[in-house]
Design a protein around this motif. Structure first.
Motif, PDB file in Angstrom:
ATOM      1  N   GLY A   1       3.560   8.147   2.296  1.00 16.90           N
ATOM      2  CA  GLY A   1       3.558   8.600   0.895  1.00 16.90           C
ATOM      3  C   GLY A   1       4.939   9.312   0.597  1.00 16.90           C
ATOM      4  O   GLY A   1       5.106   9.548  -0.502  1.00 16.90           O
ATOM      5  N   PHE A   2       5.636   9.882   1.285  1.00 17.80           N
ATOM      6  CA  PHE A   2       6.796  10.814   1.224  1.00 17.80           C
ATOM      7  C   PHE A   2       8.031  10.164   1.016  1.00 17.80           C
ATOM      8  O   PHE A   2       8.762  10.277   0.301  1.00 17.80           O
ATOM      9  CB  PHE A   2       6.850  11.807   2.395  1.00 17.80           C
ATOM     10  N   MET A   3       8.105   8.899   1.990  1.00 13.49           N
ATOM     11  CA  MET A   3       9.479   8.061   1.728  1.00 13.49           C
ATOM     12  C   MET A   3       9.058   6.801   0.901  1.00 13.49           C
ATOM     13  O   MET A   3       8.104   6.286   1.032  1.00 13.49           O
ATOM     14  CB  MET A   3       9.858   7.812   3.197  1.00 13.49           C
ATOM     15  N   PRO A   4       9.863   6.464   0.077  1.00 13.89           N
ATOM     16  CA  PRO A   4       9.780   4.835  -0.766  1.00 13.89           C
ATOM     17  C   PRO A   4       9.806   3.870   0.304  1.00 13.89           C
ATOM     18  O   PRO A   4      10.906   3.965   1.103  1.00 13.89           O
ATOM     19  CB  PRO A   4      10.621   4.892  -1.571  1.00 13.89           C
ATOM     20  N   PRO A   5       8.816   2.954   0.542  1.00 14.17           N
ATOM     21  CA  PRO A   5       9.114   1.878   1.627  1.00 14.17           C
ATOM     22  C   PRO A   5      10.283   1.044   1.008  1.00 14.17           C
ATOM     23  O   PRO A   5      10.761   0.320   2.148  1.00 14.17           O
ATOM     24  CB  PRO A   5       7.658   1.279   1.514  1.00 14.17           C
ATOM     25  N   CYS A   6      10.589   1.035  -0.101  1.00 19.26           N
ATOM     26  CA  CYS A   6      11.842   0.035  -0.159  1.00 19.26           C
ATOM     27  C   CYS A   6      13.002   0.657   0.054  1.00 19.26           C
ATOM     28  O   CYS A   6      14.145   0.098  -0.205  1.00 19.26           O
ATOM     29  CB  CYS A   6      11.689  -0.380  -1.817  1.00 19.26           C
TER      30      CYS A   6
ATOM     31  N   VAL B   1       0.829  -1.223   0.183  1.00 19.16           N
ATOM     32  CA  VAL B   1      -0.095  -0.002  -0.140  1.00 19.16           C
ATOM     33  C   VAL B   1       0.849   0.986   0.033  1.00 19.16           C
ATOM     34  O   VAL B   1       0.533   2.146  -0.950  1.00 19.16           O
ATOM     35  CB  VAL B   1      -0.999   0.171   1.302  1.00 19.16           C
ATOM     36  N   LEU B   2       1.994   1.432   0.908  1.00 19.18           N
ATOM     37  CA  LEU B   2       2.834   2.329   1.160  1.00 19.18           C
ATOM     38  C   LEU B   2       3.616   2.647  -0.224  1.00 19.18           C
ATOM     39  O   LEU B   2       3.793   3.781  -0.791  1.00 19.18           O
ATOM     40  CB  LEU B   2       3.801   2.238   2.010  1.00 19.18           C
ATOM     41  N   HIS B   3       3.899   1.419  -1.124  1.00 19.50           N
ATOM     42  CA  HIS B   3       4.686   1.632  -2.151  1.00 19.50           C
ATOM     43  C   HIS B   3       3.779   2.182  -3.392  1.00 19.50           C
ATOM     44  O   HIS B   3       4.357   3.127  -4.277  1.00 19.50           O
ATOM     45  CB  HIS B   3       5.130   0.185  -2.546  1.00 19.50           C
ATOM     46  N   LEU B   4       2.370   1.880  -3.508  1.00 21.37           N
ATOM     47  CA  LEU B   4       1.475   2.427  -4.662  1.00 21.37           C
ATOM     48  C   LEU B   4       1.205   3.658  -4.217  1.00 21.37           C
ATOM     49  O   LEU B   4       0.949   4.337  -5.109  1.00 21.37           O
ATOM     50  CB  LEU B   4       0.329   1.346  -4.574  1.00 21.37           C
ATOM     51  N   ILE B   5       1.036   4.077  -2.978  1.00 28.91           N
ATOM     52  CA  ILE B   5       1.052   5.647  -2.762  1.00 28.91           C
ATOM     53  C   ILE B   5       2.130   6.437  -2.990  1.00 28.91           C
ATOM     54  O   ILE B   5       1.858   7.421  -3.573  1.00 28.91           O
ATOM     55  CB  ILE B   5       0.562   5.652  -0.971  1.00 28.91           C
ATOM     56  N   PHE B   6       3.215   5.863  -2.892  1.00 34.54           N
ATOM     57  CA  PHE B   6       4.421   6.420  -3.264  1.00 34.54           C
ATOM     58  C   PHE B   6       4.643   6.756  -4.615  1.00 34.54           C
ATOM     59  O   PHE B   6       4.891   7.713  -5.476  1.00 34.54           O
ATOM     60  CB  PHE B   6       5.527   5.938  -2.495  1.00 34.54           C
ATOM     61  N   SER B   7       4.443   5.657  -5.268  1.00 39.94           N
ATOM     62  CA  SER B   7       4.271   5.339  -7.008  1.00 39.94           C
ATOM     63  C   SER B   7       3.602   6.365  -7.673  1.00 39.94           C
ATOM     64  O   SER B   7       3.700   7.018  -8.380  1.00 39.94           O
ATOM     65  CB  SER B   7       4.180   3.820  -7.512  1.00 39.94           C
ATOM     66  N   ALA B   8       2.054   6.232  -6.828  1.00 39.68           N
ATOM     67  CA  ALA B   8       1.092   6.977  -7.763  1.00 39.68           C
ATOM     68  C   ALA B   8       1.304   8.569  -7.608  1.00 39.68           C
ATOM     69  O   ALA B   8       1.025   9.215  -8.462  1.00 39.68           O
ATOM     70  CB  ALA B   8      -0.096   6.919  -7.138  1.00 39.68           C
TER      71      ALA B   8
END
Length: 799
Positions: A609-614, A433-440
């Motif tokens: 959403g500000f930091m990429p979770p990866c 979920v975090l990754h998709l928030i960041f990607s979008a």
């Protein structure tokens, strides 16, 4: 980077007709005259956005490389006879009707979907747990038990009605927006994936109800399969519900007021999981919106991941979608037939305002992300474990790890799916979920109104002349493009600035008097105006988040120097701040390890959403410091060991570390790493840039400080919704008393502040029959501990 021609970013971009479509303003002629000498063009280069993550999904990225040549943009509202197979005078009058009639619609009949949902094991288990299972496994009895969900299960797509609704939406959006620009770069990849039979799931960040309509319209106009759209609004009218459910819109149950109410029903999650399985089994696409504020929408992604893990679905291709508005339209979460008719009637009498930019990113494999192990979920810790030892016990070293945001995934979903879910499994779903928030969010273009709003809020809160604003817009555009963020505008600088000011005029004070040649532009000092500008400037904050974190870390260290009395010419900050007077001296050396540690601590307070979770927090903090070196705020100073370093923060036993992302990393443990130090670069120009970056996070940090200070006013325990409402009221009252800092009192700021305090352990969650109640934890009922927390947060505020 893809080089564009010198005729602007996009020839279809509607900028020059502004003067014809908008009424003349009092400042219109003066500002146009002043902007005549502006540079002729913006946006000669466009970065390539929307690529797959090179760390989490390298295989998906590798297969798509070389397929993203620049194809330009398509204005969805510019429908003419060239989009049809016919030509002539009559065709030009009915070209929109001919266009929608020629678009391909993939019909989706219901057939026996209801029986298949009833035969699902998870639905049977849920009925048994609720003591609603019919005797003998009678299918008719199961249907009767699931009667509240029958309209949702029977959601379908009718080609004729879909074409009619598509025509209505094109006409409706023509009255709302000047243009809807669609990036064509990744559409070929979507067509190829659709032809290969890949299951597509479109994911966007929720901003408005318009998002739910824009994505199906874009796909319909480009002959892609219309997705089943998860719409989180409550529709009162039975007539509207019937129409929407026949064009693929999955609504909330009639009895549920919100998504949270729907998820509290023990049957809702199993039925929706079974419905998702049947839709994917039929080969249908799905569109889901996620919220960075509350995490709503993430449960749908968790359901899809659960189906892949079980083997019910082989794989899906996730497509982040970035939607940018010149002005985000205001919409309600509850809709009735009368309100829709009134809104449609108002569209007939209004002029279109603003544009929309839509970026469809490269599809990537969800199975690859989950099973490869590249999506990092290790070292996830509660926020109180990361920061409380430092805040309360004055520890000298930070606890390294990633902040666990368990609230991004509603617990009710896993209560029915995984009653004893292990932390890694749940954390992986949250990481997705975090990754998709960041990607979008990364796909979202920066609009011209966003640039102007951010400059007025963060750089010129007391006003700026039109000529200086133009210069700053040109500078900020280059900086945004340099950070690999796309911009959603084109044309000359004069057109861009005039266009932005026309849209933002209700929230600005524009003084154009005969005695002053250069008009003065000041943000209107009101709650509504400031919140609107803050919402528009949000995407700029995402583009500069690294520099903003690093600048706040520098500000915190300078505050400590001032408090120690080292330099009387460096200002002392606080929650309310002090005006900076006179010249400022920055003749101070900053230690790299301490600066990075401050940035790391601030990273844990950032909203999702500000930091990429990866990316690890340590690596992000290092990048934040390096970004200040790249933009010239910090200059690395080479010092020899014989000369003492002016380091007032060096503490015994501080843990020194490095990461593999560091270009100077070495596996040798035999050599002691050199201690780097920094000085503030360009003292005459740096303060303005430093404070501009610090102010981007000031609204969020100030809301946390005010919330901490207002805990005494809460009569806890309170339901979570009521607690957020009282905190929101407290923030608004505080801003009105101070007559400034209105950006810190939005509903989103209140919700984020309450959630952060829950994660910190300041507010404790107590579950009762009536729901979740919040109360101040015993540890923070002591005013001393609240003051320590207040000081820790306020150190990052420059004013």
């Amino acid at each position: 980077m893809v080089q564009e021609k010198n005729d602007g970013i996009n020839n279809d971009m509607v900028l020059s007709p502004i003067q014809q479509s908008r009424p003349a303003l009092s400042w219109d002629m003066k500002i146009k005259k002043k902007l005549k000498t502006a540079p002729p063009c913006l946006g000669k280069f466009r970065p390539a956005v929307g690529q797959c993550c090179h760390q989490c999904t390298p295989d998906s990225l590798r297969t798509k490389l070389g397929q993203n040549s620049s194809l330009g943009f398509h204005n969805l509202l510019s429908v003419n006879e060239t989009h049809t197979r016919y030509r002539g005078w009559l065709v030009r009058r009915v070209c929109c009707v001919l266009f929608v009639s020629g678009c391909k619609v993939y019909a989706s009949p219901v057939s026996n979907r209801l029986e298949r949902v009833c035969q699902s094991n998870r639905v049977k288990e849920a009925l048994t747990a609720e003591h609603k299972a019919p005797e003998g496994g009678d299918s008719q009895g199961q249907i009767n038990c699931l009667s509240p969900f029958l309209p949702l299960i029977n959601t379908c797509i009718f080609p004729g009605l879909s074409r009619f609704v598509g025509w209505v939406m094109l006409k409706m959006f023509s009255s709302m927006f000047d243009s809807i620009q669609v990036n064509l770069n990744h559409l070929l990849a979507l067509h190829r994936a659709s032809q290969e039979g890949s299951l597509l799931v479109y994911v966007y960040v929720r901003q408005s109800i318009m998002d739910c309509a824009l994505i199906p319209l874009v796909l319909f106009s480009h002959n892609l399969s219309i997705p089943y759209t998860v719409c989180p609004i409550r529709i009162h009218s039975y007539f509207l519900r019937s129409i929407l459910q026949r064009v693929g819109v999955v609504l909330l149950p009639p009895s549920a007021l919100t998504e949270q109410d729907a998820e509290m029903d023990n049957l809702y999650s199993p039925v929706m999981t079974a419905l998702t399985h049947e839709l994917l089994h039929e080969g249908r696409a799905i569109s889901v919106g996620v919220s960075a504020e509350s995490g709503r929408g993430g449960q749908w992604l968790a359901r899809i991941r659960q189906l892949i893990k079980e083997g019910s679905v082989p794989d899906v291709s996730l497509v982040p979608v970035g939607i940018s508005y010149d002005c985000v339209p205001k919409t309600n979460t509850q809709v009735g037939l009368s309100s829709v008719l009134q809104w449609l009637w108002s569209l007939l009498w209004r002029r279109p305002g603003g544009s929309v930019r839509i970026h469809l990113a490269q599809p990537f494999s969800l199975k690859e992300m989950c099973e490869s192990g590249r999506c990092r979920v290790d070292e996830w810790l509660p926020l109180q474990d990361l920061l409380l030892p430092l805040i309360l016990n004055n520890r000298t070293d930070s606890v390294f790890g990633q902040r666990r945001m368990s609230w991004l995934l509603p617990s009710s979903h896993y209560a029915s799916e995984l009653k004893e879910a292990a932390h890694p499994e749940r954390d992986l779903s949250i990481a997705i979920v975090l990754h998709l928030i960041f990607s979008a969010t990364s796909c979202m273009a920066v609009m011209s109104t966003s640039l102007v709003a951010s400059l007025l809020l963060y750089r010129h809160p007391r006003g700026v002349s039109a000529s200086l604003l133009c210069r700053d817009v040109a500078w900020l555009t280059e900086e945004v493009l340099y950070r690999n963020k796309d911009v959603g505008f084109g044309g000359s600088l004069a057109e861009v600035v005039h266009y932005s000011l026309s849209l933002l005029a209700p929230h600005l004070i524009i003084a154009a008097v005969p005695s002053r040649k250069d008009p003065l532009i000041v943000p209107r000092p009101s709650l509504a105006a400031t919140l609107h500008l803050t919402l528009q400037a949000q995407i700029v904050k995402h583009a500069f988040i690294l520099e903003a974190v690093g600048a706040c870390a520098v500000s915190a260290m300078l505050c400590e120097v001032a408090d120690c009395g080292v330099s009387s010419r460096v200002r002392s900050g606080g929650v309310d701040g002090e005006e900076v007077k006179g010249d400022m001296e920055f003749d101070v050396v900053l230690c790299q390890s301490e600066l990075t540690e401050r940035a790391l601590q601030l990273c844990h307070l950032l909203p999702p959403g500000f930091m990429p979770p990866c990316q690890s927090s340590q690596s992000f903090a290092l990048d934040a410091v390096d970004s200040l070196v790249r933009c010239g705020i910090l200059i690395m100073e080479e010092t020899t060991r014989a000369v003492p370093i002016c380091d007032f923060w060096k503490k015994g036993g501080t843990l020194t570390w490095t990461t593999t992302d560091d270009p100077y990393y070495s596996d040798s443990d035999c050599e002691e790493q050199d201690v780097h130090s920094y000085k503030i670069g360009q003292p005459s120009q740096c303060p303005e840039m430093l404070f501009f970056l610090c102010s981007m996070l000031a609204g969020h940090l100030r809301a946390l400080c005010w919330t901490t200070a207002g805990l005494d006013l809460l009569h806890t325990p309170l339901p979570e919704a009521e607690c957020v409402a009282q905190i929101h009221s407290h923030l608004c009252d505080t801003a009105r008393k101070k007559k400034q800092h209105y950006e810190s009192c939005s509903e989103e700021a209140a919700h984020t502040a309450v959630r952060t305090l829950i994660d910190l352990g300041v507010l404790s969650e107590e579950r009762h029959k009536g729901g979740v109640f919040l109360g101040v934890s015993p540890l923070f009922q002591l005013s001393e501990n609240r003051q320590k927390l207040h000081r820790f947060i306020s150190q990052y505020l420059y004013n």
